[in-house]
Design an enzyme around this catalytic site. Structure first.
Site, PDB file in Angstrom:
ATOM      1  N   SER A   1      -2.942   3.564 -15.330  1.00  0.00           N
ATOM      2  CA  SER A   1      -3.075   2.335 -16.116  1.00  0.00           C
ATOM      3  C   SER A   1      -3.373   1.196 -15.149  1.00  0.00           C
ATOM      4  CB  SER A   1      -1.768   2.037 -16.858  1.00  0.00           C
ATOM      5  OG  SER A   1      -1.396   3.095 -17.702  1.00  0.00           O
ATOM      6  N   GLU A   2      -4.614   1.133 -14.729  1.00  0.00           N
ATOM      7  CA  GLU A   2      -4.938   0.146 -13.695  1.00  0.00           C
ATOM      8  C   GLU A   2      -4.636  -1.280 -14.149  1.00  0.00           C
ATOM      9  OE1 GLU A   2      -6.761   2.789 -14.319  1.00  0.00           O
ATOM     10  OE2 GLU A   2      -6.927   3.803 -12.393  1.00  0.00           O
TER      11      GLU A   2
ATOM     12  N   GLU B   1      -0.925   4.694  -8.639  1.00  0.00           N
ATOM     13  CA  GLU B   1      -1.027   6.108  -8.986  1.00  0.00           C
ATOM     14  C   GLU B   1      -0.760   6.962  -7.747  1.00  0.00           C
ATOM     15  OE1 GLU B   1      -4.979   5.903 -10.608  1.00  0.00           O
ATOM     16  OE2 GLU B   1      -4.260   4.349 -11.977  1.00  0.00           O
TER      17      GLU B   1
ATOM     18  N   HIS C   1     -17.353   6.704  -7.655  1.00  0.00           N
ATOM     19  CA  HIS C   1     -16.235   6.740  -6.713  1.00  0.00           C
ATOM     20  C   HIS C   1     -16.643   6.288  -5.317  1.00  0.00           C
ATOM     21  CE1 HIS C   1     -13.990   8.973  -9.710  1.00  0.00           C
ATOM     22  NE2 HIS C   1     -12.949   9.094  -8.907  1.00  0.00           N
TER      23      HIS C   1
ATOM     24  N   ILE D   1     -11.812  -1.032 -10.260  1.00  0.00           N
ATOM     25  CA  ILE D   1     -11.531  -2.465 -10.438  1.00  0.00           C
ATOM     26  C   ILE D   1     -11.863  -2.890 -11.866  1.00  0.00           C
ATOM     27  CG2 ILE D   1     -12.417  -4.764  -9.821  1.00  0.00           C
ATOM     28  CD1 ILE D   1     -12.511  -3.848  -6.919  1.00  0.00           C
TER      29      ILE D   1
ATOM     30  N   ALA E   1     -12.256   1.424  -5.414  1.00  0.00           N
ATOM     31  CA  ALA E   1     -12.811   0.128  -5.817  1.00  0.00           C
ATOM     32  C   ALA E   1     -13.516   0.246  -7.167  1.00  0.00           C
ATOM     33  CB  ALA E   1     -13.787  -0.380  -4.766  1.00  0.00           C
ATOM     34  N   ASP E   2     -14.045   1.434  -7.427  1.00  0.00           N
ATOM     35  CA  ASP E   2     -14.765   1.638  -8.690  1.00  0.00           C
ATOM     36  C   ASP E   2     -13.859   1.432  -9.909  1.00  0.00           C
ATOM     37  OD1 ASP E   2     -17.204   3.629  -7.414  1.00  0.00           O
ATOM     38  OD2 ASP E   2     -15.273   3.551  -6.402  1.00  0.00           O
TER      39      ASP E   2
END
Ligand SMILES: Cc1ncc(C[n+]2csc(CCOP(=O)(O)OP(=O)(O)O)c2C)c(N)n1
Ligand SMILES: [Mg+2]
Length: 819
Positions: A527-528, A497, A595, A555, A552-553
């Site tokens: 769209s992780e 992103e 976050h 993940i 990291a949040d």
């Protein structure tokens, strides 16, 4: 150059309507004569032979699963067998016109698709090529038992080789495609264009787009097919994969010479059931899966529903859709109607459907219907069909018997470290292709490169980092490493992103937009799952990908792709596939509970991932260089707290030239003899402050060691230090419970038991949500906390008055409350 897509109020507010075109449903109307004009009799016989072969292959599996033997061969198969009896026409139709360079990905129910694609590839490949594949694959391990006494043609040998390898994989034999490390649901054979099949429903939906991306970026021929079930259209990652595949930029912003839209076909094997749940009429509302295409792009994904109970309409659809893809007009969606006569698995009593329904589909069975069509239209004689079936059945049974025979087809031996030996490939790969890398400018001309040249790369004389405005910092370090590899490896791409014009979420990539064409650096949708999934697919095809998750949040949004896909395919392929993916993930602060979490524990826990967490410019550059020269998946954590920091530990400063730091080598940041402090992440700086206080206030010298990497990890330097000091405190900013440091503490307790004066003590963040920025000091470990913990639990500090409660009683109290 930044792009400019003008958004004009008068346009977006203009009155209009969104129009949809009809989506064809069972539109196939070719006559037998027309089919005969496009296929020769041999084609029809091959289609029949392939369908029969798949049926036989799975009927044998069904028998051994339900009866423990098949035609006199006793065999107990402990693992799964998700059969697709009934779906053969759909599988054969799918594979019939695919070339070996067309790649398929699939699901837990993909035996039929694997076999169909393999049979089709064997037919198309020349003898020399087939022999080469068979002889080199696993150093001939599959070929040897099969070629013994074989007197037929090379193609017949290849058929037996392939069926034997498939059974061997399902039966967990060393002679299986993946030495038994894949198994029924994950079997694949890349040499015939059969890529990983996925036991996670919809798993291929986010990975296959990455394979198609590889073909576009690297100008490789062929298309990619994601074979997924109807129920998988309820899966988020499938939708993310579709969104990723349908991005406008492929056709609007990327160089036309690359070929346009991604060459990917989402192929829904629509059997109307999940396990027992029914997407049509119960668990979803879309009615026709093909309808889904209408919401994706103006072309409606060229979606169609096709009768998959007859191979001919499927072949017809695949031919047409392949053309669409080769013309750069992808993605495509096919809704292939079929039916699984067999249960979800052999133990399934089909309690969720009526016997009558199954019987009606059995009556309409595609194999008998096709046979009837061939005979009635005098396309192939009954005798020829019978002979073909007898031949294929006999060969398949013989290969089953061979694979079931433990002597001819052994499992890996007891105590084998095979899986351990393939968890990582640990290779150094300078470049994955020899062509020159595509760059938009000379590296030396890049404005960011020039700006970095003016920065101070060394600490000040007092051992402090240079002032922020002037210091060469962690951002610059990562940029330099990326730029270096981009200019060497033409396959290397980066996406995520806000990766392009924004300069990367945290400006690490500032300057890369000017240096790289779109296809090497691009913005992904939010769209992780697709971002990580695409990186996985790209790497499986042989390219290097750097994907970025902003925090990291997030993940969790890519949980399956990181934990089940990125981490596992090297081992599940028995080391045949590589996974050169660097997943950059920033660890936030100041943004509260969603976050600001350090989730290194997750990457550390899942086997198959390397987990790096450098926090100095010197380490960041050296470790990123190493990650980008490797062949393994590296989760590269980056703390937002230190992005701006200059170097303070390496006196000579951060070299301008290239160097690597081996992943897994801890770094001593401060020498001492009375106490060891181990850190991971920005807690390094907290520990340095605490060490300073220990020295000045109590005359104790602390040795501070930054692990820099959670996996792998060399314990030797840690043990050396603890042997010397007898005391160890471990600090990190992850919550204290269940983290990397707890594992390190437990291991050191055992490794250094005789040398320790006190048990290792872990100080992490509180087991809470991360509070607001103003309250963070209550949550993240502060230098005081380390002193308090040392005083209470390691060595009493003279006249010291702790400010926080770090006692063992408090430890137990918090644990009881779960906080
Ligand atoms: C993410 C995930 N959820 C649930 C399951 C358990 N499961 C295995 S197969 C299946 C049904 C899948 O249906 P569909 O996608 O239509 O494929 P089919 O089995 O019909 O071929 C389920 C729920 C799983 N393997 N993965
Ligand atoms: Mg289904």
């Amino acid at each position: 150059m930044p792009k400019s897509i003008l958004i004009e109020p008068e346009n977006v507010f203009a009155r209009e309507a969104i129009r949809f075109a009809d989506i064809p449903v069972n539109a196939y109307s070719k006559t037998v004569e027309e089919e005969q004009a496009s296929h020769n009799p041999e084609d029809f016989l091959n289609i029949w032979r392939d369908m029969c072969g798949i049926r036989e292959f799975e009927t044998i599996l069904n028998e051994i699963k339900t009866k423990g033997s098949c035609r006199g061969v006793a065999y107990q198969h402990a693992g799964p067998a998700h059969l697709s009896i009934g779906q053969e026409a759909a599988a054969v139709g799918m594979a019939f016109s695919l070339a070996p360079e067309d790649h398929i990905f699939g699901s837990h129910r993909s035996h039929g698709e694997i076999l169909a694609k393999g049979f089709s590839a064997i037919r198309q490949l020349g003898d020399a090529e087939l022999l080469k594949i068979m002889e080199s694959y696993l150093d001939g391990a599959i070929l040897r038992p099969v070629e013994r006494g074989h007197r037929g043609t090379v193609k017949e040998l290849a058929f037996r080789f392939f069926v034997y390898g498939a059974y061997g994989e399902i039966f967990a034999r060393e002679t299986g495609f993946n030495r038994g490390l894949g198994g029924s649901m994950h079997a694949f054979f890349a040499a015939f264009g059969i890529y990983p099949n996925n036991a996670i429903v919809g798993g291929s939906g986010s990975i296959a787009p990455g394979a198609a991306l590889f073909k576009r970026v690297n100008r490789r021929p062929g298309i990619v097919v994601a074979n997924i079930g109807d129920a998988s259209f309820g899966c988020g990652p499938v939708w993310e994969g579709i969104t990723f595949s349908a991005m406008d930029q492929y056709r609007k912003l990327w160089s036309e010479s690359l070929g346009g839209g991604l060459p990917i076909l989402f192929n829904c094997m629509n059997n109307f059931y999940g396990m027992g749940g029914q997407p049509f009429g119960e668990t979803m509302g879309v009615g026709f899966i093909a309808r889904s295409g209408a919401g994706v792009n103006p072309e409606q994904m060229h979606a169609e529903r096709v009768n998959g109970y007859d191979p001919l309409p499927v072949i017809d659809a695949f031919r047409r859709k392949k053309q669409v893809l080769l013309e750069g007009r992808g993605p495509v969606l096919l809704d292939i109607v079929t039916y699984r006569i067999s249960g979800h698995s052999p133990s399934d009593a089909s309690s969720y459907r009526s016997k009558e329904e199954i019987e009606r589909w059995r009556q309409a069975d595609s194999i008998s219907a096709f046979r009837k069509k061939l005979i009635e239209n005098r396309i192939v004689s009954e005798d020829a069909l019978e002979v073909a079936k007898a031949d294929v059945d006999a060969a398949i049974f013989e290969m089953f018997r061979l694979a079931a025979d433990l002597e001819a087809s052994p499992r890996v031996t007891k105590g084998s470290e095979l899986a351990g030996s393939v968890m990582f490939s640990n290779q150094r790969v300078e470049r994955f292709d020899d062509r020159p890398p595509e760059l938009l400018q000379d590296v030396a001309e890049n404005p960011r490169v020039q700006q970095i040249r003016t920065k101070i790369r060394t600490p000040t004389h007092e051992g402090k980092p240079a002032p922020k405005m002037k210091a060469y910092n962690v951002r610059d370090a990562i940029f330099e490493a990326m730029m270096h590899r981009f200019s060497i490896d033409p396959t290397m791409i980066a996406f995520g992103e806000e990766n392009r014009d924004w300069g990367g979420a945290f400006a690490v990539y500032r300057g890369l937009t000017e240096a790289l064409p779109y296809h090497r650096l691009f913005n992904a949708p939010i769209s992780e799952a697709a971002i990580v999934g695409a990186a996985v697919g790209y790497a499986l095809e042989g390219g290097r990908a750097v994907a970025e998750l902003m925090y990291a949040d997030f993940i969790g949004r890519a949980g399956d792709e990181i934990f089940n896909q990125l981490s596992k395919w090297q081992a599940m392929s028995a080391g045949q596939l590589k996974m050169p993916v660097v997943l950059r993930i920033s660890v936030g602060a100041k943004y509260g509970a969603q976050h600001s979490q350090d989730w290194t524990a997750l990457a550390h826990h899942i086997p198959g991932l390397k987990a790096a967490y450098p926090v100095t410019p010197y380490d960041a550059k050296g470790m990123m260089n190493a990650a980008l020269a490797g062949s393994d998946p590296v989760i590269f954590f980056e703390s937002q707290k230190v992005y701006d920091l200059g170097e303070m530990f390496v006196e000579e400063g951060v070299p301008e030239g290239y160097y690597e730091i081996d992943l897994g080598e801890p770094s001593i940041k401060r020498r001492g003899k009375d106490l060891t402090m181990l850190t991971l992440g920005p807690a390094l700086y907290t520990a340095i402050a605490a060490a300073e206080a220990l020295q000045t206030q109590f005359g104790l010298s602390a040795e501070v060691i930054d692990l820099r990497c959670a996996v792998p990890l060399n314990y030797e330097p840690l043990m050396d230090s603890v042997r010397k000091t007898g005391r160890v405190l471990l600090a990190c900013e992850a919550v204290e419970r269940g983290g990397v440091m707890q594992t390190v503490a437990a291991n050191l307790t055992q490794l250094c038991f005789d040398d320790l004066d006190a048990p290792p003590v872990v100080v992490g963040s509180r087991n809470w949500i991360t509070p607001a920025a103003e309250l963070e000091a209550l949550f993240f470990p502060q230098p005081d906390w380390l002193l308090d913990a040392i005083h209470e639990r390691i060595v009493p500090l003279r006249d010291y008055r702790p400010r926080t409660n770090q006692t063992l009683g408090e430890l137990a109290r918090r644990a009881r409350l779960g906080v």
